[in-house]
Scaffold this motif. Structure first.
Motif, PDB file in Angstrom:
ATOM      1  N   ARG A 126     -11.169  -4.335   5.872  1.00 11.21           N
ATOM      2  CA  ARG A 126     -11.011  -3.759   7.206  1.00 11.21           C
ATOM      3  C   ARG A 126     -10.174  -4.679   8.105  1.00 11.21           C
ATOM      4  N   ARG A 127      -9.192  -4.123   8.768  1.00 10.27           N
ATOM      5  CA  ARG A 127      -8.281  -4.909   9.591  1.00 10.27           C
ATOM      6  C   ARG A 127      -8.951  -5.498  10.834  1.00 10.27           C
ATOM      7  N   PHE A 162      -3.557   6.531   2.626  1.00 12.84           N
ATOM      8  CA  PHE A 162      -4.325   7.265   3.637  1.00 12.84           C
ATOM      9  C   PHE A 162      -5.142   6.335   4.539  1.00 12.84           C
ATOM     10  N   ILE A 163      -5.340   5.078   4.133  1.00 19.02           N
ATOM     11  CA  ILE A 163      -6.183   4.163   4.919  1.00 19.02           C
ATOM     12  C   ILE A 163      -5.426   2.906   5.338  1.00 19.02           C
ATOM     13  N   LYS A 164      -4.134   2.883   5.155  1.00 24.05           N
ATOM     14  CA  LYS A 164      -3.340   1.671   5.368  1.00 24.05           C
ATOM     15  C   LYS A 164      -3.391   1.134   6.798  1.00 24.05           C
ATOM     16  N   GLU A 165      -3.638   2.001   7.781  1.00 22.28           N
ATOM     17  CA  GLU A 165      -3.703   1.540   9.166  1.00 22.28           C
ATOM     18  C   GLU A 165      -5.035   0.848   9.470  1.00 22.28           C
ATOM     19  N   GLU A 166      -6.082   1.193   8.742  1.00 19.21           N
ATOM     20  CA  GLU A 166      -7.411   0.625   8.987  1.00 19.21           C
ATOM     21  C   GLU A 166      -7.775  -0.516   8.036  1.00 19.21           C
ATOM     22  N   TYR A 167      -7.153  -0.529   6.857  1.00 11.84           N
ATOM     23  CA  TYR A 167      -7.497  -1.523   5.839  1.00 11.84           C
ATOM     24  C   TYR A 167      -6.256  -2.236   5.312  1.00 11.84           C
ATOM     25  N   ALA A 168      -6.393  -3.546   5.129  1.00  7.06           N
ATOM     26  CA  ALA A 168      -5.375  -4.316   4.425  1.00  7.06           C
ATOM     27  C   ALA A 168      -5.651  -4.216   2.933  1.00  7.06           C
ATOM     28  N   LEU A 169      -4.613  -4.274   2.140  1.00 11.13           N
ATOM     29  CA  LEU A 169      -4.752  -4.233   0.686  1.00 11.13           C
ATOM     30  C   LEU A 169      -5.005  -5.644   0.170  1.00 11.13           C
ATOM     31  N   ASP A 192       5.544   0.186   0.793  1.00  7.63           N
ATOM     32  CA  ASP A 192       5.688  -1.027  -0.009  1.00  7.63           C
ATOM     33  C   ASP A 192       4.373  -1.795   0.082  1.00  7.63           C
ATOM     34  N   ALA A 193       3.698  -1.959  -1.041  1.00 11.46           N
ATOM     35  CA  ALA A 193       2.364  -2.566  -1.060  1.00 11.46           C
ATOM     36  C   ALA A 193       2.331  -3.933  -0.391  1.00 11.46           C
ATOM     37  N   LYS A 194       3.356  -4.733  -0.586  1.00 11.80           N
ATOM     38  CA  LYS A 194       3.351  -6.099  -0.056  1.00 11.80           C
ATOM     39  C   LYS A 194       3.317  -6.133   1.468  1.00 11.80           C
ATOM     40  N   GLU A 195       3.785  -5.076   2.105  1.00 14.74           N
ATOM     41  CA  GLU A 195       3.779  -5.031   3.564  1.00 14.74           C
ATOM     42  C   GLU A 195       2.379  -4.835   4.136  1.00 14.74           C
ATOM     43  N   TYR A 196       1.412  -4.534   3.268  1.00 12.33           N
ATOM     44  CA  TYR A 196       0.058  -4.229   3.738  1.00 12.33           C
ATOM     45  C   TYR A 196      -0.968  -5.251   3.253  1.00 12.33           C
ATOM     46  N   LEU A 197      -0.507  -6.375   2.738  1.00 13.33           N
ATOM     47  CA  LEU A 197      -1.392  -7.453   2.311  1.00 13.33           C
ATOM     48  C   LEU A 197      -1.852  -8.275   3.509  1.00 13.33           C
ATOM     49  N   ILE A 198      -2.952  -9.020   3.334  1.00 19.66           N
ATOM     50  CA  ILE A 198      -3.374  -9.973   4.353  1.00 19.66           C
ATOM     51  C   ILE A 198      -2.328 -11.093   4.411  1.00 19.66           C
ATOM     52  N   GLU A 243     -15.759   8.278  -5.978  1.00 22.11           N
ATOM     53  CA  GLU A 243     -15.536   9.356  -5.023  1.00 22.11           C
ATOM     54  C   GLU A 243     -16.174   9.010  -3.680  1.00 22.11           C
ATOM     55  N   THR A 244     -17.414   8.501  -3.718  1.00 19.75           N
ATOM     56  CA  THR A 244     -18.102   8.104  -2.493  1.00 19.75           C
ATOM     57  C   THR A 244     -17.376   6.953  -1.810  1.00 19.75           C
ATOM     58  N   LEU A 245     -16.947   5.962  -2.582  1.00 18.45           N
ATOM     59  CA  LEU A 245     -16.234   4.820  -2.012  1.00 18.45           C
ATOM     60  C   LEU A 245     -14.950   5.254  -1.315  1.00 18.45           C
ATOM     61  N   ASN A 246     -14.190   6.116  -1.959  1.00 18.68           N
ATOM     62  CA  ASN A 246     -12.938   6.578  -1.355  1.00 18.68           C
ATOM     63  C   ASN A 246     -13.198   7.337  -0.057  1.00 18.68           C
ATOM     64  N   ARG A 247     -14.188   8.192  -0.059  1.00 14.45           N
ATOM     65  CA  ARG A 247     -14.479   8.979   1.143  1.00 14.45           C
ATOM     66  C   ARG A 247     -15.029   8.097   2.266  1.00 14.45           C
ATOM     67  N   GLU A 248     -15.840   7.111   1.910  1.00 13.48           N
ATOM     68  CA  GLU A 248     -16.345   6.196   2.937  1.00 13.48           C
ATOM     69  C   GLU A 248     -15.215   5.345   3.510  1.00 13.48           C
ATOM     70  N   ALA A 249     -14.227   5.010   2.657  1.00 12.77           N
ATOM     71  CA  ALA A 249     -13.074   4.244   3.151  1.00 12.77           C
ATOM     72  C   ALA A 249     -12.280   5.060   4.169  1.00 12.77           C
ATOM     73  N   LEU A 250     -12.192   6.360   3.968  1.00 10.41           N
ATOM     74  CA  LEU A 250     -11.515   7.226   4.933  1.00 10.41           C
ATOM     75  C   LEU A 250     -12.203   7.188   6.292  1.00 10.41           C
ATOM     76  N   ASN A 251     -13.494   6.860   6.292  1.00 13.75           N
ATOM     77  CA  ASN A 251     -14.270   6.753   7.533  1.00 13.75           C
ATOM     78  C   ASN A 251     -14.444   5.306   7.981  1.00 13.75           C
ATOM     79  N   SER A 252     -13.738   4.379   7.307  1.00  9.61           N
ATOM     80  CA  SER A 252     -13.802   2.945   7.636  1.00  9.61           C
ATOM     81  C   SER A 252     -15.239   2.424   7.643  1.00  9.61           C
ATOM     82  N   PHE A 253     -16.029   2.835   6.655  1.00 10.52           N
ATOM     83  CA  PHE A 253     -17.464   2.539   6.681  1.00 10.52           C
ATOM     84  C   PHE A 253     -17.782   1.100   6.267  1.00 10.52           C
TER      85      PHE A 253
END
Length: 287
Positions: free
Chosen positions: A184-185, A64-71, A271-277, A41-51
């Motif tokens: 993080r992107r 919810f975090i696809k613009e800030e984080y690559a999968l 599509d998950a593959k579109e958000y990979l490094i 729960e903490t990890l998910n919420r911190e990811a929303l804040n790009s911590f």
């Protein structure tokens, strides 16, 4: 040398997959990691804040975090015929609006549960507290995750396997996407590629040296279960298919995102593959 924070949960599969790096079995001249273990729960919420630079997440959080984080392609956990369990006290009959404890709003199990039980009254809490909350009747039921699914109090029983909910929603034949990692992107792309390669290597090395690494984790009190349960649990969630996502896993992940969209959790399916490094950049850059 660049230093990046890596956040993961304290459950045995995350510890197992990262500690090949922690113990120095995998290293780099260019990158080092500082790790921290926190509940999902903490990890998910911190990811929303790009911590954190690199973080474990519930797959259901990713849109919810696809613009800030690559999968990331690695350190993934999928259920195959198993997964989180909805438990209650033995003999208890649940009403439609029963009180339930879940491990976090953005977890995969929470999304599946909310689809299957729309009238339930939800309380979110640390996953380690859920079993006790059910036993003390602070809630009527709870969804157990991580190692808790292997061994819980004899006064409790399983009301529902979330795997069954997934099977019905997904149409069957796909593994259940539970957790993965995101980066993080803002990290420079070549460093991002190298970081992912290190994490892939860590999972591969850990899996190949499972017996030795498991013994080291137990001797250092880094896991909460004994050697027999650890072996079972790692076989479920930290295995050969955890190192790099395969095509069936991508299909399952995309199905999860489609289900979330169909039930109003996401604005659109992705599509998950579109958000990979884009690891091919390394070849292009130095060709």
């Amino acid at each position: 040398m660049s230093c990046y924070s890596v956040a993961h949960s304290p459950d045995a599969d995350d510890i197992f997959m990262f500690y090949a790096i922690k113990f120095g079995w995998v290293s780099s001249k260019n990158i080092r990691f500082e790790n921290i273990a926190l509940d999902i729960e903490t990890l998910n919420r911190e990811a929303l804040n790009s911590f954190y630079d690199i973080t474990a997440i519930s797959f259901a959080l990713y849109p919810f975090i696809k613009e800030e984080y690559a999968l990331l392609r690695t350190a993934v956990s999928f259920g195959n015929g198993y997964g989180p369990k909805l438990i209650k006290k033995k003999g208890k009959k649940l009403k439609k609006n029963f009180r339930v404890a879940l491990s976090g709003k953005y977890t995969t199990n929470a999304m599946l549960f909310r689809i299957a039980y729309p009238e339930a009254r939800i309380t979110y809490m640390n996953f380690l507290d859920i079993e006790k909350a059910v036993l003390e009747e602070k809630v009527d039921a709870g969804v157990l995750i991580h190692e808790s699914i292997l061994d819980f109090d004899e006064n409790l029983e399983v009301e529902c396997e979330l795997w069954d909910i997934w099977e019905e929603l997904s149409g069957g034949s796909l593994p259940l996407p539970l957790g993965g990692m995101a980066l993080r992107r803002s990290i420079p792309i070549l460093k991002a590629i190298e970081a992912e390669e290190m994490l892939i290597k860590a999972v591969e090395v850990a899996t190949k040296n499972k017996e030795m690494l498991s013994k080291m984790l137990i001797e250092r009190d880094l896991v909460r279960i004994d050697d027999k349960k650890l072996d079972i649990y790692l076989g479920m969630y930290a295995n050969e298919e955890s190192a790099v996502m395969n095509e069936k896993q991508y299909m399952a992940l995309n199905r999860l995102f489609q289900i979330g969209f169909e039930h109003g959790f996401y604005k659109c399916p992705i599509d998950a593959k579109e958000y990979l490094i884009p690891k091919e950049y390394k070849e292009f850059r130095f060709s």
